[in-house]
Design a protein around this motif. Structure first.
Motif, PDB file in Angstrom:
ATOM      1  N   SER A 135       0.834  -1.198   0.000  1.00 43.23           N
ATOM      2  CA  SER A 135       0.000   0.000   0.000  1.00 43.23           C
ATOM      3  C   SER A 135       0.872   1.253   0.000  1.00 43.23           C
ATOM      4  O   SER A 135       0.608   2.218  -0.732  1.00 43.23           O
TER       5      SER A 135
ATOM      6  N   GLY B  52       1.171   4.204  -2.977  1.00 45.69           N
ATOM      7  CA  GLY B  52       1.085   5.644  -2.757  1.00 45.69           C
ATOM      8  C   GLY B  52       2.283   6.381  -3.319  1.00 45.69           C
ATOM      9  O   GLY B  52       2.157   7.486  -3.868  1.00 45.69           O
TER      10      GLY B  52
ATOM     11  N   GLN C  97       1.858   6.600  -7.063  1.00 47.96           N
ATOM     12  CA  GLN C  97       0.870   7.630  -7.401  1.00 47.96           C
ATOM     13  C   GLN C  97       1.497   9.022  -7.325  1.00 47.96           C
ATOM     14  O   GLN C  97       1.233   9.884  -8.173  1.00 47.96           O
TER      15      GLN C  97
ATOM     16  N   THR D  18      -6.039  -2.260   1.043  1.00 52.90           N
ATOM     17  CA  THR D  18      -6.519  -1.882  -0.286  1.00 52.90           C
ATOM     18  C   THR D  18      -7.736  -2.717  -0.652  1.00 52.90           C
ATOM     19  O   THR D  18      -7.776  -3.916  -0.382  1.00 52.90           O
TER      20      THR D  18
ATOM     21  N   ILE E 198      -9.661  -0.752   4.432  1.00 50.69           N
ATOM     22  CA  ILE E 198      -8.739   0.173   3.767  1.00 50.69           C
ATOM     23  C   ILE E 198      -8.033   0.972   4.852  1.00 50.69           C
ATOM     24  O   ILE E 198      -8.664   1.697   5.623  1.00 50.69           O
TER      25      ILE E 198
ATOM     26  N   GLY F  22      -5.111   3.636   4.893  1.00 49.06           N
ATOM     27  CA  GLY F  22      -4.450   4.436   3.872  1.00 49.06           C
ATOM     28  C   GLY F  22      -2.974   4.679   4.064  1.00 49.06           C
ATOM     29  O   GLY F  22      -2.530   5.828   4.198  1.00 49.06           O
TER      30      GLY F  22
ATOM     31  N   TYR G 170      -1.933   6.488   1.042  1.00 52.19           N
ATOM     32  CA  TYR G 170      -2.503   7.831   1.130  1.00 52.19           C
ATOM     33  C   TYR G 170      -1.589   8.738   1.940  1.00 52.19           C
ATOM     34  O   TYR G 170      -1.368   9.903   1.592  1.00 52.19           O
TER      35      TYR G 170
ATOM     36  N   GLU H 146     -10.354   7.352   1.602  1.00 54.39           N
ATOM     37  CA  GLU H 146      -9.013   7.026   1.115  1.00 54.39           C
ATOM     38  C   GLU H 146      -8.067   6.714   2.263  1.00 54.39           C
ATOM     39  O   GLU H 146      -7.121   5.939   2.118  1.00 54.39           O
TER      40      GLU H 146
ATOM     41  N   ASP I 143     -11.411   2.892   5.588  1.00 53.46           N
ATOM     42  CA  ASP I 143     -12.753   2.482   5.181  1.00 53.46           C
ATOM     43  C   ASP I 143     -12.877   0.963   5.288  1.00 53.46           C
ATOM     44  O   ASP I 143     -11.891   0.269   5.525  1.00 53.46           O
TER      45      ASP I 143
END
Length: 326
Positions: free
Chosen positions: A51, A55, A58, A245, A259, A261, A264, A292, A295
């Motif tokens: 994860s 990030g 991204q 994720t 989730i 993050g 994130y 994000e 969750d």
């Protein structure tokens, strides 16, 4: 004006100096932010480390030439200080992915007071003027995951396997059990720790032990150790709630995902630095920062299941349900 006059020569020199300063200033402004990232485990662990790596990818895609990344992966606890020193000597921002990097970050940051350090999974407590600690609030979403597990369990028994038995991991386990009992007060809850986030055989053994006690839905805070849980669940026909994720539909072994993050927060640290808005200190993420950051998804959830999970999340954010730190 005489082209050979002293005044004209001074004017030309002044304009040349101004032009050169403008060019140098523009080049300086265009220098990329150098980002060093320590991923203690594997970037393909289907968990925390992956994860975080997602990030980072991204951020690289979004910021392009504005950042330059150096990453170190698969580092033993004993070697973290050396790895972080390497990163701090070459980068403007150093990100430690995982609470297990925190002790080493605080040691190294003292030697590099002009460098920025962010800890993804940092806990509240110790502070330094050049360190930001981002708390993922795993215990919050673990409570919600426990509720989801209880909704999905056919046997009325669920399990949790954690890696290192440190406060944040233990607190998440406790809250997973609390969330399950909120849905089914009679549910059986089995909790185990392997002492290692990456040990496949120990996590398989712990999961098989839980299955022997009736558990048919499993949750975890593991890295590569997740492979062992997968092996046990496949062998015995049980299911897993994944972490970090949402990959619903990719593997029938997984019936839900929490989730958390991590990626994130990695992106957040980089974005804040690029924008010149990076700040030291403790920052809580969790449910309050949006889906994000935190969750819960049940794959193919019914309307009733979705409504229950939504209410639980709201009650946690409103303080009606109080969970442990971590």
């Amino acid at each position: 004006m005489d082209r050979n006059s002293p005044h004209r020569r001074r004017l030309i020199l002044s304009l040349s100096a101004l032009a050169m300063a403008t060019v140098v200033g523009a080049a300086h402004a265009a220098d990329p932010v150098k980002v060093g990232v320590l991923i203690p485990g594997s970037k393909s662990d289907k968990g925390w480390m992956e994860s975080g790596y997602t990030g980072l990818q991204q951020a690289e895609k979004e910021f392009g030439g504005k950042i330059k990344v150096q990453m170190i992966e698969n580092i033993n606890y004993a070697d973290m200080e050396q790895a972080l020193t390497n990163l701090a000597s070459k980068n403007d921002l150093v990100i430690g992915i995982g609470g297990q990097t925190q002790a080493a970050v605080f040691k190294v940051a003292k030697r590099f007071p002009n460098k920025k350090f962010s800890i993804v999974g940092g806990n509240q407590g110790e502070s330094a003027p050049n360190i930001a600690g981002y708390d993922v609030k795993q215990a919050q979403i673990a409570y919600v995951a426990g509720a989801a597990a209880a909704m999905l369990s056919k046997n009325g028994a669920v399990s949790y396997v954690g890696g290192m038995e440190i406060p944040s991991i233990v607190n998440a386990g406790k809250e997973f059990g609390n969330g399950a009992r909120a849905i089914n007060p009679q549910i059986k809850y089995v909790e185990n720790y392997t002492g290692d986030f990456d040990n496949v055989s120990k996590s398989k053994e712990a999961t098989l032990a839980a299955i022997a006690q009736g558990a048919d839905v499993h949750y975890h805070i593991l890295n590569l150790g997740l492979r062992g849980m997968e092996q046990a669940a496949k062998e015995k026909g049980t299911h897993i709630i994944g972490s970090y994720t949402d990959r619903c539909g990719s593997d029938p072994l997984y019936v839900a995902y929490s989730i958390t993050g991590v990626g994130y927060q990695v992106h957040y640290a980089i974005a804040q630095t690029v924008a010149g808005a990076w700040k030291p200190g403790y920052k809580a993420f969790g449910l309050a920062m949006g889906p994000e950051a935190s969750d819960m998804t049940i794959c193919g959830a019914s309307a009733e299941q979705k409504a229950k999970l939504q209410q639980i999340k709201k009650d946690i954010m409103d303080g009606k349900i109080k969970v442990l730190e971590g």
